[in-house]
Write an enzyme that holds these catalytic residues in place. Structure first.
Site, PDB file in Angstrom:
ATOM      1  N   CYS A  30       0.845  -1.204   0.000  1.00 11.92           N
ATOM      2  CA  CYS A  30       0.000   0.000   0.000  1.00 11.92           C
ATOM      3  C   CYS A  30       0.880   1.254   0.000  1.00 11.92           C
ATOM      4  O   CYS A  30       1.529   1.560   1.004  1.00 11.92           O
ATOM      5  CB  CYS A  30      -0.907  -0.045   1.228  1.00 11.92           C
ATOM      6  N   CYS A  33       0.108   3.868   2.650  1.00 15.05           N
ATOM      7  CA  CYS A  33       0.522   3.359   3.971  1.00 15.05           C
ATOM      8  C   CYS A  33       1.993   3.671   4.225  1.00 15.05           C
ATOM      9  O   CYS A  33       2.371   4.073   5.330  1.00 15.05           O
ATOM     10  CB  CYS A  33       0.305   1.847   4.062  1.00 15.05           C
TER      11      CYS A  33
END
Length: 106
Positions: A30, A33
């Site tokens: 991600c 993230c």
């Protein structure tokens, strides 16, 4: 310092510890993230002495926790107190994340 939660037992013990727990649900693949991770770390250093525990859960290696927490998108930040989820933020927004942390202190 950010604690890593790797199994459901650790998750349950931490969220029922009587402290305020802010958990970053993330994944290695991600991009957002990875962008917000150092900011979450910085907030743990800035606010961690205020009876708040900062923790991370990798949704791929701890899928039982992400299922229990009903995670549908990453990153998701959840706030727990006395075993109950009291707040949540979805997305990599540093300003909103700091507001979530400050609100948790109130």
């Amino acid at each position: 310092m950010v604690q890593v939660i790797s199994n459901l037992d650790e998750f349950n013990k931490l969220t029922n510890s009587g402290k305020i727990i802010i958990i970053d649900f993330w994944a290695t693949w991600c991009g957002p993230c990875r962008v917000i991770s150092p900011i979450f770390e910085k907030f743990s250093e800035k606010y961690g002495a205020n009876n708040i525990v900062f923790a991370k859960v990798d949704v791929d290696t701890a899928s039982d926790i992400s299922e229990e927490a009903k995670i549908r998108a990453m990153p998701t930040f959840q706030v727990y107190k006395d075993g109950q989820k009291i707040d949540e933020l979805v997305g990599a927004n540093p300003t909103a994340l700091e507001s979530l942390v400050q609100k948790s202190l109130a």
